[in-house]
Motif scaffolding. Structure first.
Motif, mmCIF file in Angstrom:
data_model
loop_
_atom_site.group_PDB
_atom_site.id
_atom_site.type_symbol
_atom_site.label_atom_id
_atom_site.label_comp_id
_atom_site.label_asym_id
_atom_site.label_seq_id
_atom_site.Cartn_x
_atom_site.Cartn_y
_atom_site.Cartn_z
ATOM 1 N N GLY A 115 0.794 -1.219 0.000
ATOM 2 C CA GLY A 115 0.000 0.000 0.000
ATOM 3 C C GLY A 115 0.832 1.277 0.000
ATOM 4 O O GLY A 115 0.316 2.362 0.218
ATOM 5 N N HIS A 116 2.118 1.142 -0.258
ATOM 6 C CA HIS A 116 3.036 2.283 -0.300
ATOM 7 C C HIS A 116 3.786 2.298 -1.631
ATOM 8 O O HIS A 116 3.785 1.309 -2.356
ATOM 9 C CB HIS A 116 4.057 2.194 0.836
ATOM 10 C CG HIS A 116 3.467 2.415 2.184
ATOM 11 N ND1 HIS A 116 2.640 1.506 2.797
ATOM 12 C CD2 HIS A 116 3.599 3.449 3.043
ATOM 13 C CE1 HIS A 116 2.271 1.971 3.980
ATOM 14 N NE2 HIS A 116 2.851 3.158 4.147
ATOM 15 N N GLU A 162 6.095 6.292 0.835
ATOM 16 C CA GLU A 162 4.911 7.040 1.251
ATOM 17 C C GLU A 162 3.683 6.193 0.982
ATOM 18 O O GLU A 162 3.685 5.362 0.074
ATOM 19 C CB GLU A 162 4.813 8.364 0.491
ATOM 20 C CG GLU A 162 5.909 9.340 0.867
ATOM 21 C CD GLU A 162 5.772 10.692 0.206
ATOM 22 O OE1 GLU A 162 4.743 10.948 -0.459
ATOM 23 O OE2 GLU A 162 6.715 11.485 0.344
ATOM 24 N N ILE A 163 2.640 6.443 1.778
ATOM 25 C CA ILE A 163 1.398 5.688 1.588
ATOM 26 C C ILE A 163 0.740 6.112 0.272
ATOM 27 O O ILE A 163 0.825 7.263 -0.129
ATOM 28 C CB ILE A 163 0.436 5.871 2.788
ATOM 29 C CG1 ILE A 163 -0.692 4.833 2.704
ATOM 30 C CG2 ILE A 163 -0.103 7.289 2.852
ATOM 31 C CD1 ILE A 163 -1.352 4.538 4.011
ATOM 32 N N CYS A 164 0.144 5.158 -0.375
ATOM 33 C CA CYS A 164 -0.524 5.412 -1.643
ATOM 34 C C CYS A 164 -1.685 6.384 -1.411
ATOM 35 O O CYS A 164 -2.520 6.154 -0.537
ATOM 36 C CB CYS A 164 -1.037 4.086 -2.193
ATOM 37 S SG CYS A 164 -1.245 4.074 -3.955
ATOM 38 N N THR A 209 -6.741 5.731 1.291
ATOM 39 C CA THR A 209 -5.302 5.682 1.038
ATOM 40 C C THR A 209 -4.826 4.246 1.226
ATOM 41 O O THR A 209 -5.491 3.437 1.872
ATOM 42 C CB THR A 209 -4.534 6.613 2.002
ATOM 43 O OG1 THR A 209 -4.783 6.201 3.347
ATOM 44 C CG2 THR A 209 -4.947 8.059 1.809
ATOM 45 N N GLY A 210 -3.683 3.912 0.641
ATOM 46 C CA GLY A 210 -3.087 2.589 0.825
ATOM 47 C C GLY A 210 -3.718 1.479 0.006
ATOM 48 O O GLY A 210 -3.534 0.305 0.323
#
Length: 151
Positions: free
Chosen positions: A41-42, A62-64, A87-88
């Motif tokens: 997820g990053h 970084e997180i998606c 996110t993620g």
């Protein structure tokens, strides 16, 4: 940063050779002795070099972000017809397909309701215009079906 100094199984050394970190799926913060895998997820970020070698010297992750999904350390925008409201995300379908009566353009974070006198089916990137004006009572039905457009 973006490089690692392999010394294992030898004792740490200040004269060890410096190696590029690797691909997008790993990163090397300052002082790394080996690449660190990018978390699910990053995506990987950083690097001192531009161009084709930039992915070999990643320095962090970084997180998606919402509106995208991440796989193997890379971020991709959600495809048209889907949306990503979290996110993620890691799936190509992001949070899911756009529902009927809505449109989802590439990178959408939420479905956008079709305007009056248009409709869409599930997974639509755009709304389709009907050829005539609709009565108020038919408005909602006609956003999700073209049956009212054929009158």
């Amino acid at each position: 940063t973006g490089f690692f100094c392999p010394s294992h199984p030898e004792p740490p050394s200040t004269h060890a050779r410096q190696e590029k970190c690797g691909g997008n799926n790993v990163y090397c913060p300052k002082g790394s002795h080996m690449p660190t895998p990018v978390s699910v997820g990053h995506y990987s970020v950083g690097g001192e070099f531009a161009g084709e070698n930039a992915s070999n010297v990643r320095t962090g992750q970084e997180i998606c972000p919402a509106g995208s999904y991440c796989q193997n350390g890379q971020a991709f925008r959600c495809r048209a017809g889907t949306f990503g409201n979290l996110t993620g995300l890691v799936n190509r379908v992001c949070s899911g397909f756009c529902p009927a009566g809505y449109r989802c353009r590439e990178g959408s974070t939420s479905p956008e309701m079709c305007p009056k006198n248009t409709y869409s089916t599930r997974g639509a990137r755009d709304c389709i215009t009907c050829g005539h004006m609709l009565h108020h009572t038919e408005e909602e039905r006609c956003r999700t079906s073209r049956s009212c457009c054929s009158r």
